[in-house]
Scaffold this motif. Structure first.
Motif, PDB file in Angstrom:
ATOM      1  N   ASN A 292    -121.629  27.188  28.005  1.00 26.67           N
ATOM      2  CA  ASN A 292    -120.941  28.471  28.011  1.00 26.67           C
ATOM      3  C   ASN A 292    -120.267  28.618  26.643  1.00 26.67           C
ATOM      4  OD1 ASN A 292    -121.492  29.049  30.761  1.00 26.67           O
ATOM      5  ND2 ASN A 292    -119.699  27.875  31.419  1.00 26.67           N
ATOM      6  N   HIS A 314    -124.168  37.043  30.677  1.00 28.99           N
ATOM      7  CA  HIS A 314    -124.970  35.817  30.613  1.00 28.99           C
ATOM      8  C   HIS A 314    -125.918  35.874  29.425  1.00 28.99           C
ATOM      9  CE1 HIS A 314    -129.020  36.992  32.281  1.00 28.99           C
ATOM     10  NE2 HIS A 314    -128.339  37.887  32.965  1.00 28.99           N
ATOM     11  N   GLU A 369    -127.273  31.782  34.486  1.00 34.09           N
ATOM     12  CA  GLU A 369    -127.221  32.873  35.465  1.00 34.09           C
ATOM     13  C   GLU A 369    -128.532  32.968  36.222  1.00 34.09           C
ATOM     14  OE1 GLU A 369    -127.771  36.955  37.084  1.00 34.09           O
ATOM     15  OE2 GLU A 369    -128.949  35.908  35.564  1.00 34.09           O
ATOM     16  N   ASP A 448    -122.776  37.259  37.902  1.00 36.75           N
ATOM     17  CA  ASP A 448    -121.796  36.240  37.541  1.00 36.75           C
ATOM     18  C   ASP A 448    -120.381  36.534  38.017  1.00 36.75           C
ATOM     19  OD1 ASP A 448    -123.449  34.362  36.061  1.00 36.75           O
ATOM     20  OD2 ASP A 448    -123.657  35.922  34.551  1.00 36.75           O
TER      21      ASP A 448
END
Length: 538
Positions: A292, A314, A369, A448
């Motif tokens: 991330n 994402h 995702e 998400d």
């Protein structure tokens, strides 16, 4: 300081904030999208070199904007480890044992199964118990396990949910994770899900064969254990309608009678099936990692700066196609290079404001995702700021930027005070907030943002509305065209179909929404009695 002077200064700062907002730059949006959707990145699959390049690109731009790193060890990257699990395709063996004898079922013609993330050899032998939909929903006065003992048994459950269940709440209760949780909590050792006429209309059994070689992916915790897994369920499978009929041979009720109940929206009660199974398979495991990317724009208010509005998009996609001979690269331009480009441009605009917003803004480009909202789930359960300080999530996933829209859709806004905040924000830009045009699809639970909702954080999922500024253009048709022709296909790439004024307009709406939430004196709240607020809010 004189009180009236303080009020005057605050009003002046607010005026500056509104009057001096920079405009989104279509050229920057196009440049971001062109890079992220380039063939070089080979579809940005989770754990791939292409996604690593995309992540470094995003981190580089956060650094150029002077944003504070919010990843691991003072960096912009929050590294997530995943377990990829591959099913050995010649390994599944399933035998049905009835009063008539033993019958071997054919994989994948009659049943499907996926790799285990827990064990390399999965074996289960047990008697079968039919448990309706396998759902427990006390809020809806529904318990499929009432008066059933499934301890040490393999449960057989219908796919989906009762038609009368509310769409979004029903999607939560009908999720595979919820059904698995309830089965495991009651001591079941395996689960068989059977297809239904409704399931066949939505996603035919035959179409599921396209995913035979897709690995199971789960993020790993600090003890190297896959998250959100119930090890007590030693094996699971999905049966076709034809195979499911075999399970009910000689049972108190036939599958035909069960299906007849479903047509009337009746919930069939569970019962013991006069059968047992022996079921085994083998899986191979591989550990990968993928980041991330997180950054913070610190707020201006001495108190409110310790609270965060979270923007998410994402950055991953699905990588290379396995069955296409010519163009094999799923570039993911609309899904979700577009949302990531909007995230980056929003970060630039906010960082250049003459007066920072009161609350801090957390920008989060998440991985995984496409594998099941995994990067967002990891961050929501392992945040780099206190989870109680996250006040709202604004999610950007696959905005269809092919026409200039006059309205905006914010899935989930109706569950919290964010509905008013979003409505007020877009009105400043001459737009309106429209209701969810597809409530039956429960999109609020399918991106998400829902991982933040499950941590009790109000959230919205933004997409352009279906009303075009050009009366000759049908926004709904534009959405449908993309989903039919380009969604998860190599044709989702940068093309002349993109409308860069629409991209600019969407970015400015996104900016205004974040500012409205960040500058509101009152923290966003769930609506009184809302199911998601009551279920998840801490």
């Amino acid at each position: 300081m004189n009180k009236s002077l303080s009020i005057l200064l605050l009003a002046f700062c607010s005026f500056l904030l509104q009057a001096a907002q920079p405009e989104a730059d279509p050229n920057r949006l196009k440049a971001h999208l062109a890079f992220l959707a380039d063939d070089l990145l080979e579809g940005r699959d989770t754990g791939s070199t292409g996604h690593e390049i995309a992540s470094l690109y995003i981190a580089s731009h956060f650094a150029q904007l002077g944003l504070k790193p919010a990843g691991d060890k003072g960096s912009y990257l929050q590294r997530v480890r995943f377990r990829q699990s591959y099913l050995l395709q010649d390994s599944p063996k399933l035998t049905l044992i009835t009063a008539s004898g033993k019958q071997s079922l054919d994989y994948p013609r009659q049943y499907l199964t996926s790799a285990s993330a827990v064990r390399e050899l999965s074996q289960v032998r047990g008697d079968l118990v039919f448990a309706g939909y396998g759902m427990v929903a006390p809020e809806l006065n529904h318990d499929d396990y009432a008066n059933l003992d499934v301890s040490g048994k393999v449960v057989v459950v219908l796919s989906g949910k009762p038609a009368s269940f509310p769409s979004e709440e029903g999607a939560h209760f009908a999720s595979s994770s919820e059904k698995s949780r309830h089965a495991a909590q009651r001591g079941a050792i395996g689960m068989i899900t059977i297809s239904t006429p409704t399931a066949e209309k939505v996603k035919p059994y035959q179409s599921r064969l396209n995913h035979l070689h897709t690995p199971t992916v789960r993020w790993l915790d600090n003890q190297d254990q896959p998250a959100n897994i119930y090890p007590g369920l030693q094996n699971s499978a999905y049966f076709s309608q034809q195979a499911a009929e075999l399970l009910f041979a000689g049972a108190p009720r036939s599958l035909e009678q069960i299906y007849a109940d479903l047509e009337k929206d009746l919930v069939p009660a569970g019962f013991i099936l006069p059968a047992s199974i022996e079921f085994s398979k083998r899986s191979e495991h591989k550990t990968i990692s993928s980041p991330n990317v997180a950054a913070i724009l610190e707020g201006a208010d001495p108190e409110l700066k310790h609270e965060y509005v979270v923007y998410t998009a994402h950055s991953d996609h699905i990588g290379l196609a396995k069955t296409v001979k010519k163009d094999r690269i799923n570039n993911g331009a609309m899904d979700n290079a577009s949302g990531t480009a909007v995230l980056l441009e929003t970060a630039r605009l906010l960082s250049q404001l003459p007066v920072r917003p009161n609350r801090s803004i957390l920008f989060l480009a998440v991985t995984g995702e496409e594998k099941g909202l995994l990067g967002a789930d990891y961050y929501a359960q392992n945040p780099t700021v206190p989870v109680t300080s996250l006040v709202a999530n604004v999610n950007l996933d696959m905005p269809i930027l092919t026409y200039e829209f006059a309205d905006l859709i914010a899935f989930g806004a109706n569950h919290s005070s964010l509905q008013q905040a979003v409505s007020d924000a877009v009105q400043k830009l001459g737009m309106t907030l429209s209701a969810d045009p597809w409530p039956e699809q429960a999109l609020f639970t399918r991106s998400d943002h829902y991982m933040f909702v499950k941590q009790g954080i109000p959230a919205v999922f933004l997409v352009p509305g279906l009303t075009s500024m050009d009366p000759k253009v049908d926004g709904g048709k534009k959405f449908a065209e993309f989903l039919h022709s380009d969604y998860h296909q190599p044709s989702d790439e940068l093309s002349d179909a993109f409308n860069w004024q629409a991209a600019r307009r969407f970015t400015e709406a996104n900016l205004q929404i974040g500012l409205t939430i960040a500058n509101d004196k009152i923290r966003p709240t769930w609506n009184q009695g809302d199911f998601f607020g009551e279920t998840f809010a801490k």
